[in-house]
Design a protein around this motif. Structure first.
Motif, PDB file in Angstrom:
ATOM      1  N   GLU A   5      34.440  52.512 105.044  1.00 20.51           N
ATOM      2  CA  GLU A   5      33.878  51.366 105.746  1.00 20.51           C
ATOM      3  C   GLU A   5      33.025  50.555 104.790  1.00 20.51           C
ATOM      4  OE1 GLU A   5      32.731  52.653 110.096  1.00 20.51           O
ATOM      5  OE2 GLU A   5      32.289  54.267 108.669  1.00 20.51           O
ATOM      6  N   VAL A   6      33.237  49.241 104.799  1.00 22.70           N
ATOM      7  CA  VAL A   6      32.410  48.313 104.044  1.00 22.70           C
ATOM      8  C   VAL A   6      31.587  47.556 105.071  1.00 22.70           C
ATOM      9  CG1 VAL A   6      32.398  46.308 102.516  1.00 22.70           C
ATOM     10  CG2 VAL A   6      34.117  48.107 102.192  1.00 22.70           C
ATOM     11  N   LEU A   7      30.270  47.745 105.025  1.00 25.24           N
ATOM     12  CA  LEU A   7      29.382  47.096 105.973  1.00 25.24           C
ATOM     13  C   LEU A   7      28.680  45.936 105.299  1.00 25.24           C
ATOM     14  CD1 LEU A   7      29.678  50.178 106.854  1.00 25.24           C
ATOM     15  CD2 LEU A   7      27.694  49.736 108.264  1.00 25.24           C
ATOM     16  N   GLY A   8      28.796  44.764 105.893  1.00 25.35           N
ATOM     17  CA  GLY A   8      28.155  43.578 105.354  1.00 25.35           C
ATOM     18  C   GLY A   8      28.474  42.384 106.223  1.00 25.35           C
ATOM     19  N   THR A   9      27.665  41.355 106.097  1.00 25.91           N
ATOM     20  CA  THR A   9      27.775  40.196 106.980  1.00 25.91           C
ATOM     21  C   THR A   9      28.809  39.174 106.534  1.00 25.91           C
ATOM     22  OG1 THR A   9      25.927  39.173 105.799  1.00 25.91           O
ATOM     23  CG2 THR A   9      25.404  40.416 107.801  1.00 25.91           C
ATOM     24  N   GLY A  10      29.495  39.436 105.444  1.00 27.68           N
ATOM     25  CA  GLY A  10      30.525  38.503 104.991  1.00 27.68           C
ATOM     26  C   GLY A  10      30.118  37.695 103.777  1.00 27.68           C
ATOM     27  N   CYS A  11      29.038  38.107 103.112  1.00 31.53           N
ATOM     28  CA  CYS A  11      28.588  37.398 101.919  1.00 31.53           C
ATOM     29  C   CYS A  11      29.541  37.670 100.751  1.00 31.53           C
ATOM     30  CB  CYS A  11      27.166  37.837 101.548  1.00 31.53           C
ATOM     31  SG  CYS A  11      27.056  39.562 101.027  1.00 31.53           S
ATOM     32  N   MET A  49      19.933  49.193 105.631  1.00 32.16           N
ATOM     33  CA  MET A  49      18.829  48.252 105.429  1.00 32.16           C
ATOM     34  C   MET A  49      19.215  47.122 104.478  1.00 32.16           C
ATOM     35  SD  MET A  49      16.287  48.999 107.214  1.00 32.16           S
ATOM     36  CE  MET A  49      16.180  50.242 108.456  1.00 32.16           C
ATOM     37  N   MET A  50      20.118  47.412 103.546  1.00 39.30           N
ATOM     38  CA  MET A  50      20.550  46.406 102.578  1.00 39.30           C
ATOM     39  C   MET A  50      22.072  46.395 102.508  1.00 39.30           C
ATOM     40  SD  MET A  50      17.782  47.076  99.517  1.00 39.30           S
ATOM     41  CE  MET A  50      18.754  46.168  98.355  1.00 39.30           C
ATOM     42  N   THR A  51      22.641  45.209 102.590  1.00 35.63           N
ATOM     43  CA  THR A  51      24.091  45.089 102.480  1.00 35.63           C
ATOM     44  C   THR A  51      24.433  44.563 101.088  1.00 35.63           C
ATOM     45  OG1 THR A  51      24.064  42.855 103.401  1.00 35.63           O
ATOM     46  CG2 THR A  51      24.422  44.679 104.943  1.00 35.63           C
ATOM     47  N   PRO A  52      25.644  44.806 100.623  1.00 33.72           N
ATOM     48  CA  PRO A  52      26.681  45.568 101.295  1.00 33.72           C
ATOM     49  C   PRO A  52      26.420  47.067 101.222  1.00 33.72           C
ATOM     50  CG  PRO A  52      27.449  44.906  99.131  1.00 33.72           C
ATOM     51  CD  PRO A  52      26.080  44.295  99.314  1.00 33.72           C
ATOM     52  N   ALA A  53      27.056  47.787 102.114  1.00 30.99           N
ATOM     53  CA  ALA A  53      26.966  49.245 102.117  1.00 30.99           C
ATOM     54  C   ALA A  53      28.378  49.812 102.172  1.00 30.99           C
ATOM     55  CB  ALA A  53      26.144  49.741 103.300  1.00 30.99           C
ATOM     56  N   LEU A  54      28.557  50.946 101.529  1.00 25.14           N
ATOM     57  CA  LEU A  54      29.855  51.604 101.484  1.00 25.14           C
ATOM     58  C   LEU A  54      29.734  52.992 102.090  1.00 25.14           C
ATOM     59  CD1 LEU A  54      32.817  51.741 100.500  1.00 25.14           C
ATOM     60  CD2 LEU A  54      31.937  52.551  98.300  1.00 25.14           C
ATOM     61  N   PHE A  55      30.543  53.249 103.109  1.00 25.41           N
ATOM     62  CA  PHE A  55      30.588  54.554 103.754  1.00 25.41           C
ATOM     63  C   PHE A  55      31.946  55.179 103.491  1.00 25.41           C
ATOM     64  CE2 PHE A  55      27.011  52.845 105.895  1.00 25.41           C
ATOM     65  CZ  PHE A  55      26.372  53.848 106.611  1.00 25.41           C
ATOM     66  N   ILE A  56      31.957  56.455 103.148  1.00 25.91           N
ATOM     67  CA  ILE A  56      33.194  57.206 103.011  1.00 25.91           C
ATOM     68  C   ILE A  56      33.103  58.381 103.972  1.00 25.91           C
ATOM     69  CG2 ILE A  56      34.684  58.569 101.495  1.00 25.91           C
ATOM     70  CD1 ILE A  56      33.690  56.844  99.156  1.00 25.91           C
ATOM     71  N   ASN A  57      34.027  58.419 104.917  1.00 23.99           N
ATOM     72  CA  ASN A  57      34.043  59.458 105.952  1.00 23.99           C
ATOM     73  C   ASN A  57      32.683  59.604 106.641  1.00 23.99           C
ATOM     74  OD1 ASN A  57      36.776  60.056 105.569  1.00 23.99           O
ATOM     75  ND2 ASN A  57      36.306  61.469 103.914  1.00 23.99           N
ATOM     76  N   GLY A  58      32.066  58.462 106.970  1.00 26.77           N
ATOM     77  CA  GLY A  58      30.821  58.454 107.728  1.00 26.77           C
ATOM     78  C   GLY A  58      29.559  58.679 106.923  1.00 26.77           C
ATOM     79  N   GLU A  59      29.679  58.863 105.621  1.00 29.39           N
ATOM     80  CA  GLU A  59      28.519  59.109 104.763  1.00 29.39           C
ATOM     81  C   GLU A  59      28.283  57.914 103.850  1.00 29.39           C
ATOM     82  OE1 GLU A  59      27.311  62.077 101.103  1.00 29.39           O
ATOM     83  OE2 GLU A  59      28.713  62.804 102.606  1.00 29.39           O
ATOM     84  N   VAL A  60      27.027  57.427 103.807  1.00 22.89           N
ATOM     85  CA  VAL A  60      26.708  56.285 102.952  1.00 22.89           C
ATOM     86  C   VAL A  60      26.712  56.750 101.497  1.00 22.89           C
ATOM     87  CG1 VAL A  60      24.182  56.544 103.141  1.00 22.89           C
ATOM     88  CG2 VAL A  60      25.162  54.335 102.581  1.00 22.89           C
ATOM     89  N   VAL A  61      27.474  56.042 100.661  1.00 18.95           N
ATOM     90  CA  VAL A  61      27.559  56.393  99.240  1.00 18.95           C
ATOM     91  C   VAL A  61      27.024  55.288  98.345  1.00 18.95           C
ATOM     92  CG1 VAL A  61      29.434  58.060  99.534  1.00 18.95           C
ATOM     93  CG2 VAL A  61      29.975  55.665  99.097  1.00 18.95           C
ATOM     94  N   LYS A  73      36.535  54.835  92.729  1.00 15.56           N
ATOM     95  CA  LYS A  73      37.580  55.853  92.535  1.00 15.56           C
ATOM     96  C   LYS A  73      36.937  57.222  92.343  1.00 15.56           C
ATOM     97  CE  LYS A  73      40.743  54.745  89.472  1.00 15.56           C
ATOM     98  NZ  LYS A  73      41.469  54.069  88.375  1.00 15.56           N
ATOM     99  N   SER A  74      35.867  57.276  91.574  1.00 17.94           N
ATOM    100  CA  SER A  74      35.162  58.536  91.350  1.00 17.94           C
ATOM    101  C   SER A  74      34.591  59.082  92.664  1.00 17.94           C
ATOM    102  CB  SER A  74      34.039  58.317  90.327  1.00 17.94           C
ATOM    103  OG  SER A  74      33.289  59.480  90.167  1.00 17.94           O
ATOM    104  N   LEU A  75      33.998  58.219  93.472  1.00 21.14           N
ATOM    105  CA  LEU A  75      33.444  58.632  94.763  1.00 21.14           C
ATOM    106  C   LEU A  75      34.542  59.167  95.696  1.00 21.14           C
ATOM    107  CD1 LEU A  75      30.981  55.662  95.329  1.00 21.14           C
ATOM    108  CD2 LEU A  75      30.328  58.053  94.936  1.00 21.14           C
ATOM    109  N   LEU A  76      35.704  58.551  95.645  1.00 17.13           N
ATOM    110  CA  LEU A  76      36.806  58.967  96.517  1.00 17.13           C
ATOM    111  C   LEU A  76      37.407  60.304  96.073  1.00 17.13           C
ATOM    112  CD1 LEU A  76      38.564  55.544  97.064  1.00 17.13           C
ATOM    113  CD2 LEU A  76      37.423  56.946  98.796  1.00 17.13           C
ATOM    114  N   GLN A  77      37.262  60.641  94.814  1.00 18.25           N
ATOM    115  CA  GLN A  77      37.842  61.876  94.303  1.00 18.25           C
ATOM    116  C   GLN A  77      36.919  63.076  94.456  1.00 18.25           C
ATOM    117  OE1 GLN A  77      38.830  60.325  90.392  1.00 18.25           O
ATOM    118  NE2 GLN A  77      41.000  60.250  90.932  1.00 18.25           N
ATOM    119  N   GLU A  78      35.670  62.839  94.887  1.00 22.76           N
ATOM    120  CA  GLU A  78      34.712  63.943  95.068  1.00 22.76           C
ATOM    121  C   GLU A  78      35.108  64.824  96.223  1.00 22.76           C
ATOM    122  OE1 GLU A  78      30.778  62.317  95.404  1.00 22.76           O
ATOM    123  OE2 GLU A  78      30.720  61.795  93.305  1.00 22.76           O
TER     124      GLU A  78
END
Length: 78
Positions: A5-11, A49-61, A73-78
């Protein structure tokens, strides 16, 4: 299946993060559901609190910055 999930207002930063995520998923050749969350209430509910935010499987990374494709890619391979 991995849920990203990419959370952000569209900036511009939010859009760049979404593009980086798509590129990382494509380069890794993994099955992933990539979702863009622009609803402010949903972003606040997620505790961001600050965008953008990146969540992988519900966890903020990542929050408040744009990781590059290699970092994602590194985060996805963990």
């Amino acid at each position: 299946m991995t849920k990203i999930e990419v959370l952000g207002t569209g900036c511009a930063k939010c859009k760049r993060l979404f593009e980086n995520v798509q590129a990382a998923v494509k380069e890794l050749g993994i099955a992933a559901e990539v979702v863009k969350v622009e609803d402010l209430d949903a972003i606040i509910e997620a505790g961001v609190m600050m965008t953008p935010a990146l969540f992988i499987n519900g966890e903020v990374v990542a929050e408040g910055r744009v990781p590059d494709v290699n970092e994602i890619k590194s985060l996805l391979q963990e």
